[in-house]
Design an enzyme around this catalytic site. Structure first.
Site, mmCIF file in Angstrom:
data_model
loop_
_atom_site.group_PDB
_atom_site.id
_atom_site.type_symbol
_atom_site.label_atom_id
_atom_site.label_comp_id
_atom_site.label_asym_id
_atom_site.label_seq_id
_atom_site.Cartn_x
_atom_site.Cartn_y
_atom_site.Cartn_z
ATOM 1 N N ARG A 95 0.947 -4.839 -5.191
ATOM 2 C CA ARG A 95 1.100 -6.045 -4.375
ATOM 3 C C ARG A 95 1.381 -7.153 -5.382
ATOM 4 O O ARG A 95 0.712 -7.224 -6.415
ATOM 5 C CB ARG A 95 -0.178 -6.327 -3.589
ATOM 6 N N GLY A 128 0.824 -1.211 0.000
ATOM 7 C CA GLY A 128 0.000 0.000 0.000
ATOM 8 C C GLY A 128 0.855 1.257 0.000
ATOM 9 O O GLY A 128 1.872 1.311 0.688
ATOM 10 N N ASP A 177 0.100 2.088 8.492
ATOM 11 C CA ASP A 177 -0.343 1.274 9.635
ATOM 12 C C ASP A 177 0.564 1.346 10.873
ATOM 13 O O ASP A 177 0.139 0.964 11.962
ATOM 14 C CB ASP A 177 -0.482 -0.204 9.220
ATOM 15 N N ASP A 231 5.697 -4.881 6.065
ATOM 16 C CA ASP A 231 6.298 -6.155 6.483
ATOM 17 C C ASP A 231 6.254 -7.222 5.388
ATOM 18 O O ASP A 231 7.203 -7.989 5.219
ATOM 19 C CB ASP A 231 5.618 -6.668 7.761
ATOM 20 N N ALA A 287 14.967 11.701 -1.639
ATOM 21 C CA ALA A 287 16.202 11.614 -0.841
ATOM 22 C C ALA A 287 17.128 10.530 -1.394
ATOM 23 O O ALA A 287 18.349 10.713 -1.439
ATOM 24 C CB ALA A 287 15.850 11.327 0.618
ATOM 25 N N ASP A 344 3.047 -0.538 11.832
ATOM 26 C CA ASP A 344 2.935 -1.875 12.437
ATOM 27 C C ASP A 344 4.113 -2.779 12.082
ATOM 28 O O ASP A 344 3.938 -3.980 11.910
ATOM 29 C CB ASP A 344 1.615 -2.527 11.985
ATOM 30 N N ARG A 358 -5.656 -2.500 9.188
ATOM 31 C CA ARG A 358 -5.755 -3.963 9.206
ATOM 32 C C ARG A 358 -5.824 -4.464 10.647
ATOM 33 O O ARG A 358 -6.710 -4.047 11.380
ATOM 34 C CB ARG A 358 -4.577 -4.568 8.448
ATOM 35 N N ARG A 361 -25.031 5.535 12.799
ATOM 36 C CA ARG A 361 -24.613 5.659 11.400
ATOM 37 C C ARG A 361 -23.181 5.139 11.279
ATOM 38 O O ARG A 361 -22.402 5.254 12.236
ATOM 39 C CB ARG A 361 -24.639 7.114 10.935
ATOM 40 N N GLU A 397 -15.887 8.649 22.111
ATOM 41 C CA GLU A 397 -16.480 8.076 23.322
ATOM 42 C C GLU A 397 -16.042 6.626 23.529
ATOM 43 O O GLU A 397 -16.072 6.118 24.638
ATOM 44 C CB GLU A 397 -18.017 8.145 23.255
ATOM 45 N N THR A 400 4.294 2.588 5.378
ATOM 46 C CA THR A 400 2.908 2.120 5.492
ATOM 47 C C THR A 400 2.194 3.010 6.506
ATOM 48 O O THR A 400 2.790 3.388 7.523
ATOM 49 C CB THR A 400 2.794 0.640 5.931
ATOM 50 N N SER A 418 6.391 -6.736 2.158
ATOM 51 C CA SER A 418 7.428 -6.372 1.177
ATOM 52 C C SER A 418 8.812 -6.718 1.714
ATOM 53 O O SER A 418 9.692 -7.167 0.968
ATOM 54 C CB SER A 418 7.380 -4.868 0.883
#
Ligand code: F6P
Length: 322
Positions: free
Chosen positions: A72, A11, A128, A103, A22, A130, A172, A246, A188, A126, A105
């Site tokens: 991907r 992604g 994420d 991860d 760079a 993560d 994810r 909603r 909340e 990414t 990749s």
């Protein structure tokens, strides 16, 4: 090193262009020829190589996405495909490869490198946040800022109509985006992948808020395995507790947009350090953030997904939104 290649994989994330800029400019500074590989590992296999010069990365620092595109590539799971990739790179006289991605990749890069004895450096890109062994991945800050702006807008309409909203964010199985967005928007409640949804607790919280005059309730939902889990939560709240809500799934809007200052800064450092790692033969490493500083870590330590979920973060979101 006379010639190096670089690609984006998985992604996209805001700040990838800063890393690309760079890489190209650091390489040129050291008299190394930088070659862009378009559309990730898939593009590598199709020989989509473009030699870059200083002006080919001009005016991109502020642009979201990646100018060299990404993909991907399930074929890269096969050993023979990775062998072919190494042959294609060697044919181009490319001596080292920089992979900007997550991860998945990096797992592909690790296998590719060890099987074919080909130097690889990773840059974590990414939204994420993560990846094990790094405190930060390029794109996270911009993504949460985008999500926060969206939730603030939803809060306007939610409070105008005295409504409950379930806002689903990306990530994810990682709770990083959800936790930070929840705290920063005064949500909340927050639902994260690792913890079973406690409908009673959510309903009690909403009803407590209503009884003390709250006009809206926002619940941040981390997407989990697959986007759209908010609809099931909505259904349960309606059927079990007669609470109407909603759903708003923020989705890929979080992946786009001009990178924040943090993403530009970290990505620029990472691109620079990645080229230096190739020059200094610190192969099979990843540019990471450790204790707030950009440094290198072994690629083998950056292959796993991490979820920086902490109970105290969840508690903070809850205490502050009573
Ligand atoms: O890996 C980043 C990410 O944006 C996740 O947060 C999300 O689950 C996934 O990618 C979406 O993937 P795709 O772009 O293939 O739909």
């Amino acid at each position: 090193m006379k010639k190096i290649g670089f690609l984006c994989s998985g992604g996209d994330s805001p700040g990838m262009n800063c890393a690309i800029r760079a890489i190209v400019r650091t390489a040129l500074y050291h008299n190394i020829k930088p070659v862009a590989i378009h559309q990730g590992y898939a593009g590598l296999l199709q020989g989509k190589f473009t030699p870059m010069d200083a002006s080919s990365v001009g005016n991109i620092i502020q642009r979201g996405g990646t100018i060299i595109q990404t993909s991907r590539c399930p074929e890269f799971h096969e050993k023979k495909t990775r062998k072919k990739a190494a042959e294609l790179l060697r044919k181009q006289k490319i001596e080292g490869l920089i992979v900007i991605g997550g991860d998945g990749s990096f797992n592909g890069a690790q296998l590719f490198s060890t099987e074919n004895n080909f130097p690889v450096i990773g840059i974590p890109g990414t939204i994420d946040n993560d990846i094990s062994s790094t405190e930060y991945t390029i794109g996270f800050d911009t993504a949460i800022q985008t999500a926060i702006e969206a939730v603030d807008r939803i809060r306007d309409t939610a409070s105008s109509h005295a409504r409950i909203f379930l806002v689903e964010v990306m990530g994810r199985n990682s709770s990083s985006i959800a936790m930070k967005v929840a705290v920063c928007t005064g949500a909340e409640n927050v639902i994260v992948p690792k913890i079973k949804v406690d409908y009673q607790e959510i309903a009690d919280g909403i009803n407590r808020g209503i009884s003390r005059g709250k006009t809206s309730s926002i619940i941040i939902v981390a997407e989990g395995e697959k986007e759209g889990r908010s609809y099931e939560i909505q259904k349960n709240l309606r059927e079990k507790f007669q609470l109407d809500s909603r759903v708003c799934i923020l989705g890929h809007v979080q992946r786009g947009g001009s990178p924040s200052a943090l993403d530009r800064y970290v990505a620029s450092h990472m691109g620079h350090i990645a080229v230096k790692a190739l020059i200094e033969k610190k192969f099979n490493t990843v540019a990471v953030v450790k204790n707030g500083k950009v440094t290198l870590a072994p690629l083998s330590e950056c292959l796993a997904k991490t979820d920086p979920f902490k109970e105290d973060h969840l508690l903070l979101a809850k205490i502050l939104s009573i």
